[in-house]
Motif scaffolding. Structure first.
Motif, PDB file in Angstrom:
ATOM      1  N   VAL A  20       0.791  -1.245  -0.067  1.00 39.00           N
ATOM      2  CA  VAL A  20      -0.026   0.214   0.002  1.00 39.00           C
ATOM      3  C   VAL A  20       0.876   1.286   0.049  1.00 39.00           C
ATOM      4  O   VAL A  20       1.975   1.223   0.476  1.00 39.00           O
ATOM      5  CB  VAL A  20      -0.977   0.026   1.346  1.00 39.00           C
ATOM      6  CG1 VAL A  20      -1.887  -1.070   1.093  1.00 39.00           C
ATOM      7  CG2 VAL A  20      -0.107   0.054   2.625  1.00 39.00           C
ATOM      8  N   MET A  21       0.333   2.449  -0.443  1.00 42.99           N
ATOM      9  CA  MET A  21       0.947   3.813  -0.647  1.00 42.99           C
ATOM     10  C   MET A  21       0.768   4.441   0.750  1.00 42.99           C
ATOM     11  O   MET A  21       0.049   4.411   1.106  1.00 42.99           O
ATOM     12  CB  MET A  21       0.517   4.363  -1.809  1.00 42.99           C
ATOM     13  CG  MET A  21       1.586   5.590  -2.054  1.00 42.99           C
ATOM     14  SD  MET A  21       0.962   6.802  -3.395  1.00 42.99           S
ATOM     15  CE  MET A  21       1.069   5.659  -4.844  1.00 42.99           C
ATOM     16  N   VAL A  22       1.900   5.012   1.141  1.00 40.57           N
ATOM     17  CA  VAL A  22       1.924   5.783   2.472  1.00 40.57           C
ATOM     18  C   VAL A  22       2.899   7.080   1.975  1.00 40.57           C
ATOM     19  O   VAL A  22       3.656   7.023   1.013  1.00 40.57           O
ATOM     20  CB  VAL A  22       2.727   5.143   3.600  1.00 40.57           C
ATOM     21  CG1 VAL A  22       1.652   3.851   3.980  1.00 40.57           C
ATOM     22  CG2 VAL A  22       4.309   4.404   3.481  1.00 40.57           C
ATOM     23  N   GLN A  27       5.128  -4.243 -13.137  1.00 37.89           N
ATOM     24  CA  GLN A  27       4.415  -4.378 -14.003  1.00 37.89           C
ATOM     25  C   GLN A  27       2.905  -3.713 -13.721  1.00 37.89           C
ATOM     26  O   GLN A  27       2.458  -2.917 -14.407  1.00 37.89           O
ATOM     27  CB  GLN A  27       3.907  -5.778 -14.847  1.00 37.89           C
ATOM     28  CG  GLN A  27       5.296  -6.377 -15.403  1.00 37.89           C
ATOM     29  CD  GLN A  27       5.383  -7.802 -15.755  1.00 37.89           C
ATOM     30  OE1 GLN A  27       4.062  -8.358 -15.682  1.00 37.89           O
ATOM     31  NE2 GLN A  27       6.199  -8.244 -16.078  1.00 37.89           N
ATOM     32  N   THR A  28       2.552  -4.258 -12.776  1.00 41.41           N
ATOM     33  CA  THR A  28       1.121  -3.690 -12.066  1.00 41.41           C
ATOM     34  C   THR A  28       1.067  -2.007 -11.758  1.00 41.41           C
ATOM     35  O   THR A  28       0.220  -1.382 -11.983  1.00 41.41           O
ATOM     36  CB  THR A  28       0.658  -4.580 -10.783  1.00 41.41           C
ATOM     37  OG1 THR A  28       0.543  -5.894 -11.057  1.00 41.41           O
ATOM     38  CG2 THR A  28      -0.683  -4.007 -10.136  1.00 41.41           C
ATOM     39  N   HIS A  29       2.280  -1.958 -11.226  1.00 42.32           N
ATOM     40  CA  HIS A  29       2.489  -0.434 -10.633  1.00 42.32           C
ATOM     41  C   HIS A  29       2.567   0.528 -12.035  1.00 42.32           C
ATOM     42  O   HIS A  29       1.788   1.352 -12.045  1.00 42.32           O
ATOM     43  CB  HIS A  29       3.953  -0.294  -9.996  1.00 42.32           C
ATOM     44  CG  HIS A  29       4.259   1.258  -9.487  1.00 42.32           C
ATOM     45  ND1 HIS A  29       4.747   1.854 -10.340  1.00 42.32           N
ATOM     46  CD2 HIS A  29       4.154   1.567  -8.286  1.00 42.32           C
ATOM     47  CE1 HIS A  29       4.715   3.356  -9.889  1.00 42.32           C
ATOM     48  NE2 HIS A  29       4.495   3.065  -8.394  1.00 42.32           N
ATOM     49  N   VAL A  67       4.884   0.417   0.572  1.00 44.53           N
ATOM     50  CA  VAL A  67       5.435  -0.809   1.455  1.00 44.53           C
ATOM     51  C   VAL A  67       4.436  -1.672   1.712  1.00 44.53           C
ATOM     52  O   VAL A  67       3.270  -1.701   1.407  1.00 44.53           O
ATOM     53  CB  VAL A  67       5.827  -0.100   2.909  1.00 44.53           C
ATOM     54  CG1 VAL A  67       7.032   1.172   2.608  1.00 44.53           C
ATOM     55  CG2 VAL A  67       4.815   0.829   3.501  1.00 44.53           C
ATOM     56  N   LEU A  68       4.879  -2.709   2.572  1.00 42.06           N
ATOM     57  CA  LEU A  68       4.041  -3.943   2.566  1.00 42.06           C
ATOM     58  C   LEU A  68       2.924  -3.460   3.543  1.00 42.06           C
ATOM     59  O   LEU A  68       3.081  -2.547   4.414  1.00 42.06           O
ATOM     60  CB  LEU A  68       4.791  -5.225   3.435  1.00 42.06           C
ATOM     61  CG  LEU A  68       5.576  -6.108   2.534  1.00 42.06           C
ATOM     62  CD1 LEU A  68       6.523  -7.036   3.374  1.00 42.06           C
ATOM     63  CD2 LEU A  68       4.344  -6.952   1.687  1.00 42.06           C
ATOM     64  N   ILE A  74      -1.579  -2.990  -4.417  1.00 43.16           N
ATOM     65  CA  ILE A  74      -0.964  -3.643  -5.213  1.00 43.16           C
ATOM     66  C   ILE A  74      -0.477  -5.012  -4.680  1.00 43.16           C
ATOM     67  O   ILE A  74       0.264  -4.970  -3.576  1.00 43.16           O
ATOM     68  CB  ILE A  74       0.361  -3.004  -5.983  1.00 43.16           C
ATOM     69  CG1 ILE A  74       0.053  -1.873  -6.649  1.00 43.16           C
ATOM     70  CG2 ILE A  74       1.174  -3.951  -6.791  1.00 43.16           C
ATOM     71  CD1 ILE A  74       1.325  -0.936  -7.025  1.00 43.16           C
ATOM     72  N   THR A  75      -1.107  -6.082  -5.070  1.00 45.62           N
ATOM     73  CA  THR A  75      -0.990  -7.566  -4.661  1.00 45.62           C
ATOM     74  C   THR A  75       0.229  -8.000  -5.363  1.00 45.62           C
ATOM     75  O   THR A  75       0.351  -8.093  -6.512  1.00 45.62           O
ATOM     76  CB  THR A  75      -2.215  -8.292  -4.687  1.00 45.62           C
ATOM     77  OG1 THR A  75      -2.581  -8.333  -5.845  1.00 45.62           O
ATOM     78  CG2 THR A  75      -3.430  -7.932  -3.797  1.00 45.62           C
ATOM     79  N   GLN A  76       0.845  -8.876  -4.579  1.00 43.41           N
ATOM     80  CA  GLN A  76       2.084  -9.725  -5.142  1.00 43.41           C
ATOM     81  C   GLN A  76       1.855 -11.150  -4.761  1.00 43.41           C
ATOM     82  O   GLN A  76       1.907 -11.627  -3.668  1.00 43.41           O
ATOM     83  CB  GLN A  76       3.364  -9.189  -4.510  1.00 43.41           C
ATOM     84  CG  GLN A  76       4.544 -10.132  -4.913  1.00 43.41           C
ATOM     85  CD  GLN A  76       5.131 -10.035  -6.389  1.00 43.41           C
ATOM     86  OE1 GLN A  76       5.029  -8.965  -6.872  1.00 43.41           O
ATOM     87  NE2 GLN A  76       5.347 -11.056  -6.718  1.00 43.41           N
TER      88      GLN A  76
END
Length: 282
Positions: free
Chosen positions: A165-167, A193-195, A228-229, A251-253
């Protein structure tokens, strides 16, 4: 067979540091030196050259390395053939993607010990490409990784996924993210790629990093905005260091387990996989 000689040699090939190999194998530096000297005596050639710049393989060492990996791999196969139900008294080497070390690692260790109480575990953090190479050579028994390297000798199963997630230290709105202070994450090809698909306007950055722990340190020291996670994001926001960028996409990995193809149906490895699915499937 003195397999510890081969293990020490292969570890030193990776670290190129007698001191670091001693730490990783939990022995003294003199023990590492003694093992290498014994192996060189058996082989009849000098395998490493030391200098002020560090430790490097000699020409003979470079020639010996692939054979050492084959010896290590065949040793594991031989052990598994005699202990199909379990590997009591044997150390199982588990590779972990760097970012996954911070996700409930204590719970994973507890579950491994509960399910396989007579097995010793050696955990090593690394990147996907190196772990796949180590699985083929036998230097690792099972690995948890982001990017499977498809090879005939390797078998992969998806365990689950983790979320990034973005912080930010500056804003909680995506539109207001400052491109000049954005830190581009490069955790894995799938993540990148997702980013790029979600946030093409943020694919150009003057600073990039490929580890979650390093990204957290950067946010705390130089400030800015980054992915970050999820568990790291929760800690940063709870501490007041960062705020969540509420409208940024998650974004899921995917997370995979990898092992040698010949082990995929063995009961011992299926037990390992069941623990890993419990750990990363939620």
């Amino acid at each position: 067979m003195q397999i510890e000689l081969i293990d020490t040699f292969l570890d030193l090939c990776a670290t190129k540091s007698f001191n670091q190999t001693a730490e990783r194998l939990q022995v003294t530096q003199s023990t590492v030196s003694g093992r290498i000297k014994t192996l060189e005596g058996l082989v009849g050639a000098r395998l490493f050259a030391r200098s002020r710049s560090g430790t490097a393989l000699t020409t003979q060492g470079l020639r010996f390395e692939p054979h050492a990996r084959a010896l290590r791999h065949n040793w594991v196969i031989a052990l598994n053939a005699t202990r199909d139900v379990g590997l009591a008294g044997v150390t199982t080497r588990v590779g972990l993607q760097h970012d996954l070390l911070g996700i409930r690692i204590n719970r994973l260790i507890d579950e491994f010990r509960r399910v396989l109480p007579e097995t010793a575990f050696f955990f090593e953090a690394d990147y996907s490409s190196q772990m796949c190479a180590d699985l083929v050579s036998g230097a690792q028994d099972i690995a948890v990784l982001y990017t499977p390297q498809m090879q005939p000798d390797l078998y992969f199963e998806q365990l689950g996924e983790v979320s990034y997630v973005m912080v930010s230290t500056e804003t909680d709105v995506l539109e207001n993210v400052d491109k000049s202070s954005y830190i581009l994450a490069n955790y894995a090809p799938a993540f990148s790629q997702t980013h790029a698909a979600f946030l093409p306007q943020l694919t150009e950055a003057s600073l990039s990093i490929g580890q979650n722990a390093g990204m957290v340190d950067l946010l705390m020291s130089v400030s800015g905005t980054a992915y970050v996670l999820e568990n790291s994001a929760n800690k940063l926001t709870a501490a007041g260091t960062c705020i969540g960028v509420k409208d940024a996409p998650i974004i899921t990995q995917p997370v995979f387990a990898g092992l040698h193809m010949r082990h995929r149906h063995r009961g011992y490895y299926r037990q390992l996989l069941s623990v890993l699915k419990l750990q990363y499937g939620q």
